[in-house]
Design a protein around this motif. Structure first.
Motif, mmCIF file in Angstrom:
data_model
loop_
_atom_site.group_PDB
_atom_site.id
_atom_site.type_symbol
_atom_site.label_atom_id
_atom_site.label_comp_id
_atom_site.label_asym_id
_atom_site.label_seq_id
_atom_site.Cartn_x
_atom_site.Cartn_y
_atom_site.Cartn_z
ATOM 1 N N ALA A 28 -10.634 20.483 3.075
ATOM 2 C CA ALA A 28 -11.189 19.775 3.989
ATOM 3 C C ALA A 28 -10.921 20.838 5.153
ATOM 4 N N SER A 29 -11.146 20.702 6.465
ATOM 5 C CA SER A 29 -10.727 21.246 7.543
ATOM 6 C C SER A 29 -9.260 21.573 7.863
ATOM 7 N N GLY B 81 2.029 12.368 -6.022
ATOM 8 C CA GLY B 81 0.903 11.422 -5.552
ATOM 9 C C GLY B 81 1.195 11.593 -3.932
ATOM 10 N N ALA C 257 -3.783 12.826 -2.519
ATOM 11 C CA ALA C 257 -3.965 11.458 -3.023
ATOM 12 C C ALA C 257 -4.603 10.706 -2.016
ATOM 13 N N GLY C 258 -4.361 10.813 -0.736
ATOM 14 C CA GLY C 258 -5.041 10.124 0.466
ATOM 15 C C GLY C 258 -6.385 10.764 0.508
ATOM 16 N N ALA C 259 -6.782 12.030 0.504
ATOM 17 C CA ALA C 259 -8.011 12.467 0.677
ATOM 18 C C ALA C 259 -8.799 12.247 -0.440
ATOM 19 N N GLU D 50 -17.597 9.655 11.050
ATOM 20 C CA GLU D 50 -18.450 10.545 10.283
ATOM 21 C C GLU D 50 -19.426 9.421 9.387
ATOM 22 N N ALA E 290 -8.480 9.593 -2.339
ATOM 23 C CA ALA E 290 -8.844 7.993 -2.234
ATOM 24 C C ALA E 290 -9.921 7.836 -1.398
ATOM 25 N N GLY F 44 -7.089 3.336 -2.475
ATOM 26 C CA GLY F 44 -6.002 2.542 -2.305
ATOM 27 C C GLY F 44 -5.780 1.146 -3.068
ATOM 28 N N GLY G 28 -12.251 6.974 5.663
ATOM 29 C CA GLY G 28 -11.028 7.251 6.486
ATOM 30 C C GLY G 28 -10.911 7.345 8.266
ATOM 31 N N LYS G 29 -12.355 7.120 8.717
ATOM 32 C CA LYS G 29 -12.565 7.144 9.848
ATOM 33 C C LYS G 29 -13.231 5.963 10.502
ATOM 34 N N PHE H 13 -8.046 6.791 10.282
ATOM 35 C CA PHE H 13 -8.112 6.283 11.675
ATOM 36 C C PHE H 13 -8.313 4.889 11.725
ATOM 37 N N THR I 93 -12.636 12.499 0.918
ATOM 38 C CA THR I 93 -12.595 13.650 1.786
ATOM 39 C C THR I 93 -13.381 14.889 1.367
ATOM 40 N N PRO J 40 -3.785 20.356 14.013
ATOM 41 C CA PRO J 40 -5.390 20.589 13.764
ATOM 42 C C PRO J 40 -6.180 19.753 14.833
ATOM 43 N N ARG K 260 0.828 -1.000 -0.016
ATOM 44 C CA ARG K 260 -0.035 0.086 -0.099
ATOM 45 C C ARG K 260 0.831 1.236 0.045
ATOM 46 N N SER L 87 -0.553 10.819 4.328
ATOM 47 C CA SER L 87 -0.046 11.618 5.352
ATOM 48 C C SER L 87 -0.601 11.173 6.724
HETATM 49 C C1 LIG Z 1 -7.303 16.083 12.299
HETATM 50 C C2 LIG Z 1 -8.004 15.349 11.122
HETATM 51 C C3 LIG Z 1 -9.136 16.288 10.387
HETATM 52 C C4 LIG Z 1 -9.776 15.629 9.278
HETATM 53 N N1 LIG Z 1 -10.518 16.458 8.397
HETATM 54 C C5 LIG Z 1 -11.315 15.840 7.597
HETATM 55 C C6 LIG Z 1 -12.411 16.826 6.782
HETATM 56 O O1 LIG Z 1 -12.415 17.981 7.169
HETATM 57 N N2 LIG Z 1 -13.109 16.299 5.838
HETATM 58 C C7 LIG Z 1 -12.991 14.900 5.716
HETATM 59 O O2 LIG Z 1 -13.561 14.478 4.881
HETATM 60 N N3 LIG Z 1 -11.821 14.203 6.379
HETATM 61 C C8 LIG Z 1 -11.159 14.579 7.081
HETATM 62 N N4 LIG Z 1 -10.217 13.768 7.881
HETATM 63 C C9 LIG Z 1 -9.942 12.559 7.325
HETATM 64 C C10 LIG Z 1 -8.970 12.378 6.272
HETATM 65 O O3 LIG Z 1 -8.870 13.442 5.240
HETATM 66 C C11 LIG Z 1 -8.805 11.108 5.558
HETATM 67 O O4 LIG Z 1 -8.481 10.225 6.502
HETATM 68 C C12 LIG Z 1 -7.777 11.194 4.394
HETATM 69 O O5 LIG Z 1 -7.767 9.976 3.925
HETATM 70 C C13 LIG Z 1 -6.231 11.337 4.807
HETATM 71 O O6 LIG Z 1 -5.360 11.230 3.790
HETATM 72 P P1 LIG Z 1 -3.945 10.710 4.195
HETATM 73 O O7 LIG Z 1 -3.081 10.900 3.081
HETATM 74 O O8 LIG Z 1 -3.484 11.101 5.512
HETATM 75 O O9 LIG Z 1 -4.374 9.207 4.097
HETATM 76 P P2 LIG Z 1 -3.520 7.952 4.721
HETATM 77 O O10 LIG Z 1 -4.351 7.607 5.971
HETATM 78 O O11 LIG Z 1 -2.077 7.931 4.755
HETATM 79 O O12 LIG Z 1 -4.212 6.904 3.431
HETATM 80 C C14 LIG Z 1 -5.471 6.718 3.160
HETATM 81 C C15 LIG Z 1 -5.721 5.894 2.117
HETATM 82 O O13 LIG Z 1 -5.364 6.557 0.957
HETATM 83 C C16 LIG Z 1 -4.284 5.838 0.070
HETATM 84 N N5 LIG Z 1 -3.353 6.552 -0.487
HETATM 85 C C17 LIG Z 1 -2.609 7.600 0.095
HETATM 86 N N6 LIG Z 1 -1.837 8.046 -0.867
HETATM 87 C C18 LIG Z 1 -2.260 7.513 -2.074
HETATM 88 C C19 LIG Z 1 -1.566 7.278 -3.237
HETATM 89 N N7 LIG Z 1 -0.610 8.206 -3.712
HETATM 90 N N8 LIG Z 1 -2.087 6.483 -4.317
HETATM 91 C C20 LIG Z 1 -2.887 5.496 -3.892
HETATM 92 N N9 LIG Z 1 -3.616 5.540 -2.583
HETATM 93 C C21 LIG Z 1 -3.075 6.276 -1.991
HETATM 94 C C22 LIG Z 1 -3.735 4.695 1.351
HETATM 95 O O14 LIG Z 1 -3.088 3.679 0.643
HETATM 96 C C23 LIG Z 1 -5.181 4.741 2.109
HETATM 97 O O15 LIG Z 1 -5.835 3.621 1.511
HETATM 98 C C24 LIG Z 1 -9.245 14.379 8.799
HETATM 99 C C25 LIG Z 1 -8.384 13.567 9.447
HETATM 100 C C26 LIG Z 1 -7.837 14.087 10.634
HETATM 101 C C27 LIG Z 1 -6.713 13.310 11.459
#
Ligand SMILES: Cc1cc2nc3c(=O)[nH]c(=O)nc-3n(C[C@H](O)[C@H](O)[C@H](O)COP(=O)(O)OP(=O)(O)OC[C@H]3O[C@@H](n4cnc5c(N)ncnc54)[C@H](O)[C@@H]3O)c2cc1C
Length: 420
Positions: free
Chosen positions: A106-107, A84, A114-116, A290, A118, A165, A374-375, A52, A121, A281, A44, A48
């Motif tokens: 987002a917030s 990415g 990419a994570g958002a 959520e 996926a 992902g 993601g939650k 959760f 978000t 944050p 995988r 960032s």
């Molecule tokens: C403090 C906080 C505030 C938040 N606020 C919001 C909000 O306002 N709105 C909302 O909807 N959500 C919110 N979230 C949730 C957050 O946006 C999602 O969990 C989002 O997936 C985080 O992105 P990440 O890169 O950290 O993902 P990760 O947890 O690192 O990965 C999530 C998924 O994305 C995949 N992925 C990541 N990069 C790639 C890539 N390059 N190619 C393929 N797959 C990839 C991973 O494999 C995994 O499956 C919040 C979370 C936190 C902790």
């Protein structure tokens, strides 16, 4: 990856999930990435780390931090292309220099694009789709090691964007942009619960992006209204009073972490998120859940929640209610329906949170609630699948894109795939 230099991080951002990965990769080129992916049995990408759940876990985890990631703007197409591993915080700096903007954020800006995308978000706004709806094109390394491209209008594109992902490693993303705009943010305090339920549509339509915050579910602490400068901003909001100081969405937390309020105009990227880059944050020590429901059921869902106030209250740091416009992305939590998003920031007590989620999910079940990917949620694939009209198409897409199952982790099997 944001761990100490040279060492991979052990846990997600909130410290609530410990990654089981045994190997970590930091490819410095797409060719290296292709080799790693083609050889890996269970792999995988880690973004960032703001999810959760176990969504991002595998035997082998890849960071895209070392991958060259130029940001390129195509003014004729109205798009920006980025790597990415890029975060929104990095991207908005470049867009600001170019006088360009994304439609929404987002917030927080700390998360990877990419994570958002996926996980679908979202920010808020009755006319704003989630962040994945801005995606115009993707480049993906699939489990065979092949680099494929996909663009809006292609047959499977609507299934590939919110990919969870599961389809491969997104190496580049192209997003729609628009001319930069300014936003002002007003906070209203002390709205009564009856005003919320009797005037829900009026409240969520009061600005470009509106968030309702409550801790006790019998009164509203705050309503944050973000208005574009080219639109009217509300002078008042029903029986609420305008805040006279900047606020944090979590009562008692430091407002210094938050974007400026009190109606001061400022650039889109410094008003649309609640939190500022460079600050923690939210609360940090927390769990999040959520659920997205059809917006037409918003008031009934909010009332159902209120009946659980005694169970929810002791665990709740804050509940945030936002809206998201409908879209066509197969696994988007807003697929095919204008949505209300009911978010919970919980105290970091995983067992107690799981116990209360049983009641929350029962209360929301009649409304076809879709949990944020993601939650934290309890529903399994069998109950989630019927809530997504294109679920079977997504399962077939996963099988075609990744026939050897390299990206199929346990979370994906139990929460998404085993539903058909
Ligand atoms: C403090 C906080 C505030 C938040 N606020 C919001 C909000 O306002 N709105 C909302 O909807 N959500 C919110 N979230 C949730 C957050 O946006 C999602 O969990 C989002 O997936 C985080 O992105 P990440 O890169 O950290 O993902 P990760 O947890 O690192 O990965 C999530 C998924 O994305 C995949 N992925 C990541 N990069 C790639 C890539 N390059 N190619 C393929 N797959 C990839 C991973 O494999 C995994 O499956 C919040 C979370 C936190 C902790």
């Amino acid at each position: 990856m944001t761990g100490p230099a040279g060492r991979a991080p052990d846990t997600n951002w909130a410290g609530t999930y410990r990654y089981r990965a045994r190997r970590w990769h930091r490819p410095a080129s797409v060719e290296q990435l292709q080799e790693i992916v083609a050889r890996a049995a269970d792999v995988r990408v880690l973004g960032s780390r703001h999810s959760f759940t176990a969504i991002a876990d595998a035997d082998e985890l890849i960071s895209l931090e070392e991958l060259p990631a130029p940001v390129t703007v195509d003014r004729d197409a109205g798009t920006v292309s980025l790597g990415g591993g890029t975060t929104y915080g990095e991207l908005v700096r470049r867009l600001a220099d170019e006088g360009l903007a994304l439609a929404n954020l987002a917030s927080l800006p700390h998360i990877s694009v990419a994570g958002a995308v996926a996980t679908a978000t979202h920010g808020s706004g009755v006319r704003n789709g989630n962040l994945a709806t801005a995606v115009a094109a993707l480049e993906i390394v699939t489990s065979s090691g092949e680099l494929v491209t996909a663009a809006r209008g292609d047959a499977d594109f609507d299934g590939q964007v919110v990919g969870l992902g599961a389809l491969g490693v997104v190496t580049r993303i192209t997003l729609d942009v628009e001319p930069a705009f300014e936003v002002r943010q007003h906070v209203f305090e002390g709205l009564s619960w009856s005003a919320l339920t009797e005037h829900f549509d009026e409240i969520v339509c009061a600005g470009y992006s509106v968030s309702v915050f409550s801790r006790r579910l019998d009164a509203v602490d705050m309503v944050w209204v973000k208005s574009r400068l080219d639109e009217a901003a509300p002078a008042g909001l029903l029986d609420a009073r305008p805040a006279i100081h900047d606020r944090n969405p979590i009562v008692g937390e430091d407002p210094a972490a938050c974007t400026p309020q009190l109606g001061r105009p400022g650039p889109w990227h410094d008003r649309l998120p609640h939190f500022r880059m460079g600050f923690t944050p939210s609360a940090g020590v927390e769990i999040q859940s959520e659920y997205l429901l059809p917006r037409g059921h918003a008031v009934a869902a909010i009332e159902a929640l209120r009946s659980l106030a005694d169970r929810i209250g002791p665990l709740l740091l804050v509940c945030e209610i936002r809206t998201v416009a409908a879209d066509d992305l197969w696994m988007s939590t807003s697929y095919g329906r204008d949505s209300v998003a009911v978010h919970f920031t919980w105290r970091r007590l995983p067992e107690d949170v799981a116990a209360v989620l049983v009641h929350v999910e029962n209360a929301f079940a009649p409304f076809g609630a879709r949990p944020h990917w993601g939650k934290v949620f309890l529903a399994d694939a069998a109950s989630i699948a019927p809530r997504y009209e294109r679920h079977a198409d997504f399962v077939r897409l996963v099988e075609r894109s990744d026939p050897r199952g390299a990206f199929r982790n346990a979370w994906l099997e139990t929460s998404v795939l085993r539903g058909t």
